[in-house]
Design an enzyme around this catalytic site. Sequence first.
Site, PDB file in Angstrom:
ATOM      1  N   GLU A   1       0.809  -1.211   0.000  1.00 19.16           N
ATOM      2  CA  GLU A   1       0.000   0.000   0.000  1.00 19.16           C
ATOM      3  C   GLU A   1       0.852   1.275   0.000  1.00 19.16           C
ATOM      4  O   GLU A   1       0.542   2.226  -0.695  1.00 19.16           O
ATOM      5  CB  GLU A   1      -0.926  -0.033   1.232  1.00 19.16           C
ATOM      6  CG  GLU A   1      -1.827   1.167   1.403  1.00 19.16           C
ATOM      7  CD  GLU A   1      -2.976   1.204   0.406  1.00 19.16           C
ATOM      8  OE1 GLU A   1      -3.120   0.248  -0.385  1.00 19.16           O
ATOM      9  OE2 GLU A   1      -3.712   2.214   0.397  1.00 19.16           O
ATOM     10  N   ASP A   2       1.923   1.264   0.765  1.00 20.20           N
ATOM     11  CA  ASP A   2       2.625   2.531   1.017  1.00 20.20           C
ATOM     12  C   ASP A   2       4.025   2.653   0.425  1.00 20.20           C
ATOM     13  O   ASP A   2       4.653   3.698   0.567  1.00 20.20           O
ATOM     14  CB  ASP A   2       2.747   2.767   2.535  1.00 20.20           C
ATOM     15  CG  ASP A   2       1.392   3.050   3.168  1.00 20.20           C
ATOM     16  OD1 ASP A   2       0.489   3.450   2.424  1.00 20.20           O
ATOM     17  OD2 ASP A   2       1.257   2.870   4.386  1.00 20.20           O
TER      18      ASP A   2
END
Length: 711
Positions: free
Chosen positions: A76-77
């Site tokens: 996700e990051d």
Amino acid sequence: MMRQYELVERVKAYDADAREALLNKAYVYATQKHGSQKRANGDPYFSHPIEVAGILTNYKLDCDTIITALLHDTIEDTDATPEEINKLFGPKILKLVDGVTKLTQIELKSADSKQAENFRKLLLAMSEDIRVLLVKLADRLHNMRTLHYISKPEKRVRIAAETLEIYAPLAERIGMHDIKEELEDLAFQHLNADARNSITARLEFLRKKDDNIVERIVKELERVISTDGPKVEIYGREKRPYSIWQKMQRKNITFGELSDIMAFRAMVDTMPQCYEVLGYLHAAYKVVPGRFKDYISTPKPNGYRSIHTTVIGPENHRIEVQIRTHEMHEVNENGVAAHWAYKQGGGRDKEGTQYRWLRDLLDIMEHATEPEEFLEHTKLAMFQDQVFCFSPKGDVIALPAGGTPVDFAYMIHTHIGDTCVGAKVNGAMVPLRTQLNNGDQVEIVTSKAQTPNPTWERFVVTGKARARIRRFIRQQQEDQYRDLGKAIVQKAFRQAGYDYSEKGLEGVLKIFKQPNVVALVTAVGAGHITGREVINAVFPGTKDAQTARKFVPQDGKNRKRDHAIPLKGLIPGMAVHYAGCCHPLPGDRIVGIVTTGKGVTIHTIDCDTLETFADQPERWLDVGWDNDGEPEHFVGRLGLTVAHESGALSAITSVIAKNHGNITNLRFVSRTQDFFEMLIDIDVVDVKHLTNIIAALRANPVVNTVERARG
Ligand code: MN
């Protein structure tokens, strides 16, 4: 922040099979990927996944879960990709990390508590493996522990409210009691700091006023029970501020009146000893009526087992005592994770079944939900028969698996369903038959002109949508049969030389076993009764002079308008069907054939199929186009022979498009070295339109022959 070796040692301490090298690799990978990213408090970001992993080691979760925790934010990051995770850590880990990522990506927008329940179900449905949910809960717990570093107050409040509405109940649902309590209390701090501060201040005051009260009561209880009774361990603590607050709200009492702010726990080895302890307590102290609960003989839906009783105890303090065995306690506090620990420990799983914990969990959950028919063995199959989608407002709509935008539309409102013409899923237009997936954001496009489409019935899965579509079609079909039937009967009157009269029809209702005139003409329209039969009944003795051929117009121009029944207003596919053999178009000379129970089928006058009905004159019906009003669309079918060369097909389609024809179907019939033959269905307005297209095609060099296809 927990050091690398420390984390590995903790896992190794309870999981003998821990893959140490992989664990180290995940630790290093997470720190590298998150690199210089910072948390709100200025800590390096990678401290977060490591803390989450640390929380999960408290529950003795397996090595794969701990690795997943370390990697949970990388997709996700950071620039980490699923492919890379798969390559470095294998498909099992990827699946878990992917599951956590998906949970992170969905977001609740509505604060409605009914929505919260659906949202919890969505999270459960998306957590195919319970370990995914455990990582997500630990993630939320760590984020809540560090929430005060977030500077924007609205953001803090939103996250805290979501925690209270969604994640604390989820933790409770799977029996993780201490995570639930901590989440609630952290959320309370951000949602109602004043209330929490006044409660903690009051607790502080009471603590000072009555020094060591908890310890004194513990000692006294142990003496009362263990002098003659079983060996018991008593633990005393103040209740958490949030649970005191809830009690104050529930019972509508003030803090001063709230006496039981201390909770005591009596722990023994065996279940019979629980009842012995209860006996000693009740013998020594006055019981407060209405507070006794036996969750051992009747456990709570989430598997919680304990005896609760409230007594006027030592020093006249009103206290609640919870009595349980050590084993019950572990399950009460740690829920699913406790089952994991049993599984890891091997010996403590009395059933000896590897997935005992999972079955227990499912038992627990099934008490609170609908019974599920299908449980996949290693998956968390809860709610797998449902999908949960978002409305543009953020409401979560639950549908059966396989649900489509049409089902979704009917779920929101009958009117939305009736008028839906299209749908956007996650921002892109999709066909109405598209099956929706968990977490899809669905926006329904409506048009006032739309009505339920009979073809929808083939793909909708909800009873509500199906019933509504069927009812609409039935009603519409009735209306159509009625209009057609009335036209047929009126025409039959005229042909027999009489004026149409409803009175005449009323007189013959009994003969046809119809309750009223509308029912009678509807039966005529549906083809159950012929116009001639009606005339013969109304005017017995009328000569049956008409023959089939006389119904057939000899020449369109000479045809008297009122002899032909206009097709205007009759919807194709209901009372009227256009024959697939000849594809009649407006402008074509046509005839109708009545089919019992199905209305009328329209053929072109030169269609070969008509010969089949030559000896059934009563089924022939003179029908005509009605050209005024909005242009409608009809399907014209062309047969083409085309040169077998590159670009031929695109040449043909562009000719048709230029002439405003919409190709609805295309089929190759045969192919040789030089030519191929094909059939093309084109939406056109009328026969003239089709003729134009034919002419344009003939003008194109790749086209060898082109004809309207018949038969
Ligand atoms: Mn996270």
